[in-house]
Write a protein that holds these residues in place. Structure first.
Motif, PDB file in Angstrom:
ATOM      1  N   GLU A 180       0.886  -1.171  -0.050  1.00 16.59           N
ATOM      2  CA  GLU A 180       0.194  -0.171   0.028  1.00 16.59           C
ATOM      3  C   GLU A 180       0.684   1.408  -0.151  1.00 16.59           C
TER       4      GLU A 180
ATOM      5  N   TRP B 229      -0.731   7.788   0.464  1.00 12.83           N
ATOM      6  CA  TRP B 229      -1.782   7.035   0.407  1.00 12.83           C
ATOM      7  C   TRP B 229      -3.280   7.745   0.345  1.00 12.83           C
TER       8      TRP B 229
ATOM      9  N   HIS C  81      -6.228   7.630  -2.593  1.00  4.35           N
ATOM     10  CA  HIS C  81      -7.336   6.897  -2.371  1.00  4.35           C
ATOM     11  C   HIS C  81      -8.340   7.858  -1.697  1.00  4.35           C
TER      12      HIS C  81
ATOM     13  N   ARG D 256     -11.881   7.020  -0.397  1.00  3.36           N
ATOM     14  CA  ARG D 256     -12.010   6.664   1.244  1.00  3.36           C
ATOM     15  C   ARG D 256     -12.290   7.743   2.066  1.00  3.36           C
TER      16      ARG D 256
END
Length: 410
Positions: free
Chosen positions: A300, A318, A322, A325
């Motif tokens: 990740e 990260w 993303h 999310r």
């Protein structure tokens, strides 16, 4: 050999020790002095500063016993073919320096490493004598960290662990191939066998009473650590972090330390001419923290190219990749989701979860709980706050890139 004064030796051998990063004293416990006597407590030249989990700064005398070495590791300034000034402490001199530095309130412990002289067993035996004399003769109860030699006999490693708080065995390189190329006299398999032996001895010492009814002596109660050199070979960050994850899982390490390769005088031809940027080392430490405490996997955070983003920390990188999310509701999200929010540390998440049991957590509460809202506000919702279109801003990434002098952990 040139005859040197103690001060000259200290200058040479403390400077030679600066390349070893694995000397933090986190996890050390005060050794029991049942008679109420003894020097030191765990809790100038040759002094380094490490930090305990509670934030205390701990000063250690950090030296090599000698920088003479029979090995010729290409990346080491003290290799056999190097033309550096050489010096060697006697057992008595290291003991004297440690005790006198403590009595002057300069240090709280000792970090001792060494080049290999004569043989691994001869060198390790002298280091063990130093630790034993400090404990038994001088009554020293301070922190002792010994850099152990993988090819030394198991009996010597066993004795080292009985006197020292922490042991470390450096893996040196991210891959077996790199170690074979740059340090052909060292064995990756031998290093891992030694680390496994230390782990098994530590586990045995914690099993409680032996079959004779006696409690085993503590063996390296502050654990074992290792160090990997970054940038001396072509390994990318994903390779380095994959190795670290395996080391934590297989050997129960307390820490993996990352040391950015620094060009040395009279370098070997196999080495790069330039050092990697220091921020790369910093990003590896941040990524290591995510692996250990935040539930991330190497895949990740290893970066699409295999390299960590140097402009933003790994957790923010990260989160930016993303965005679907986020934002997360601080009053409804799971612990796992909260740990993924940039600007939220483990303590902050714990406080949020505890506070939610008493009532709603509002936006204005988060900073008081330790959250870095400059990083977190685009990724959370709470009563009194919505990020609205912040996650869609074209310049969102630029807002998170720190200035060079602002490298915090998260």
């Amino acid at each position: 050999m040139v005859k040197r004064t103690l001060a000259e030796k200290l200058s040479i051998l403390s400077d030679a020790a600066k390349y070893d990063a694995s000397c933090a004293s986190s996890g050390g416990e005060r050794r029991d002095a049942r008679d109420g006597k003894g020097l030191g407590s765990t809790g100038g030249s040759g002094i380094c500063h490490a930090y305990a989990p509670d934030g205390r700064c701990i000063s250690l005398l950090k030296i090599l016993m000698t920088n003479f070495c029979i090995y010729d590791c290409a990346y080491c300034i003290n290799r056999a073919s190097s033309r550096v000034e050489r010096a060697r402490f006697s057992v008595e001199e290291v003991v004297h320096l440690t005790v006198e530095f403590y009595r002057r309130n300069y240090i709280e412990g000792l970090f001792l490493s060494s080049g290999i002289i004569r043989s691994p067993d001869d060198t390790m035996a002298d280091m063990v004598r130093i630790a034993r004399r400090l404990r038994e003769v001088e009554g020293f109860r301070g922190y002792i960290h010994l850099k152990t030699i993988p090819s030394a006999s198991p009996e010597l490693i066993d004795e080292a662990g009985r006197w020292a708080d922490r042991l470390s065995i450096n893996v040196e390189m991210p891959t077996e191939r790199a170690l074979a190329d740059l340090a052909p006299e060292k064995s990756a398999q031998g290093i891992r066998r030694a680390m496994a032996d230390v782990r098994s001895r530590r586990e045995a010492s914690r099993e409680g009473q032996s079959f004779r009814g006696k409690r085993p002596a503590k063996f390296a109660p502050a654990g074992q650590s290792t160090q990997v050199i970054v940038g001396a070979d072509g390994s990318d960050d994903r390779t380095i972090l994959t190795q670290s994850a395996g080391l934590y899982a297989s050997y129960g390490l307390s820490r993996v330390y990352y040391s950015a390769f620094s060009p040395i005088p009279d370098p070997a031809r196999a080495l790069p001419l330039k050092a990697p940027p220091l921020v790369r080392e910093h990003r590896l430490y941040q990524a290591d923290w995510l692996l250990r405490f935040y539930g991330f996997e190497v895949g990740e955070i290893g970066g699409r190219s295999g390299m960590l983003d140097l402009d933003v920390d790994p957790k923010t990188a990260w989160a930016l990749e993303h965005r679907e999310r986020f934002p997360v509701d601080v009053n409804g999200a799971s612990r796992e989701s909260l740990l993924r929010v940039p600007g939220f540390g483990t303590k902050t998440v714990g406080r949020i979860l505890a506070a939610r049991r008493r009532g709603a957590v509002r936006y204005e509460h988060l900073a008081a709980m330790g959250a870095v809202m400059k990083h977190a506000r685009a990724f959370v919702t709470a009563p009194g706050w919505s990020p609205r279109g912040m996650l869609d801003e074209d310049n969102l990434r630029a807002r998170f890139a720190p200035k060079p002098e602002q490298l915090a952990l998260f």
